[in-house]
Design a protein around this motif. Structure first.
Motif, PDB file in Angstrom:
ATOM      1  N   SER A  25       0.838  -1.196   0.000  1.00 57.57           N
ATOM      2  CA  SER A  25       0.000   0.000   0.000  1.00 57.57           C
ATOM      3  C   SER A  25       0.876   1.249   0.000  1.00 57.57           C
ATOM      4  CB  SER A  25      -0.923  -0.009   1.218  1.00 57.57           C
ATOM      5  OG  SER A  25      -1.688   1.169   1.262  1.00 57.57           O
ATOM      6  N   LYS A  31       0.393   5.642   0.940  1.00 62.28           N
ATOM      7  CA  LYS A  31      -0.496   5.845   2.088  1.00 62.28           C
ATOM      8  C   LYS A  31      -0.886   4.497   2.679  1.00 62.28           C
ATOM      9  CE  LYS A  31      -4.375   6.719  -1.062  1.00 62.28           C
ATOM     10  NZ  LYS A  31      -5.410   7.682  -1.440  1.00 62.28           N
ATOM     11  N   THR A  34      -5.601   1.490   5.077  1.00 64.66           N
ATOM     12  CA  THR A  34      -6.888   1.983   5.602  1.00 64.66           C
ATOM     13  C   THR A  34      -7.315   3.294   4.959  1.00 64.66           C
ATOM     14  OG1 THR A  34      -5.748   3.045   7.451  1.00 64.66           O
ATOM     15  CG2 THR A  34      -6.653   0.827   7.827  1.00 64.66           C
ATOM     16  N   GLN A  35      -6.396   3.995   4.321  1.00 68.57           N
ATOM     17  CA  GLN A  35      -6.729   5.257   3.667  1.00 68.57           C
ATOM     18  C   GLN A  35      -6.927   5.118   2.159  1.00 68.57           C
ATOM     19  OE1 GLN A  35      -3.824   8.219   4.774  1.00 68.57           O
ATOM     20  NE2 GLN A  35      -4.298   8.037   6.943  1.00 68.57           N
ATOM     21  N   THR A  37      -8.760   4.131  -1.364  1.00 69.40           N
ATOM     22  CA  THR A  37     -10.131   4.068  -1.864  1.00 69.40           C
ATOM     23  C   THR A  37     -10.478   2.605  -2.130  1.00 69.40           C
ATOM     24  OG1 THR A  37      -9.500   4.198  -4.192  1.00 69.40           O
ATOM     25  CG2 THR A  37      -9.841   6.307  -3.029  1.00 69.40           C
TER      26      THR A  37
END
Length: 75
Positions: A25, A31, A34-35, A37
């Motif tokens: 990620s 990022k 969990t952030q 999209t």
């Protein structure tokens, strides 16, 4: 929950799989997972599930374990 339901090897596999997801990620999107999209999450997890580059068969087994645990926890 995890210690009662998983062997030591499965716990290690789970944590390693989550680490692979977190690192990819950051590498791909700069990022935390969990952030991301929904579209970004799908584009990260789909190749992992298929063991496509940069993922391996081990990564595929890890995502299968993670999915089974999510399903188990949900139901």
């Amino acid at each position: 929950f995890a210690p009662a339901c998983l062997s030591g090897d499965q716990q290690t596999q789970l944590l390693t799989g989550l680490d692979v997801i977190a690192k990819q990620s950051q590498s791909l999107f700069s990022k935390p997972f969990t952030q991301l999209t929904v579209t970004e999450k799908i584009s990260l997890l789909t190749p992992m599930e298929k063991a496509e580059s940069p993922f391996t068969n081990t990564d595929r087994e890890q995502i299968k374990l993670i999915k089974s645990l999510v399903t188990f926890a949900y139901y």
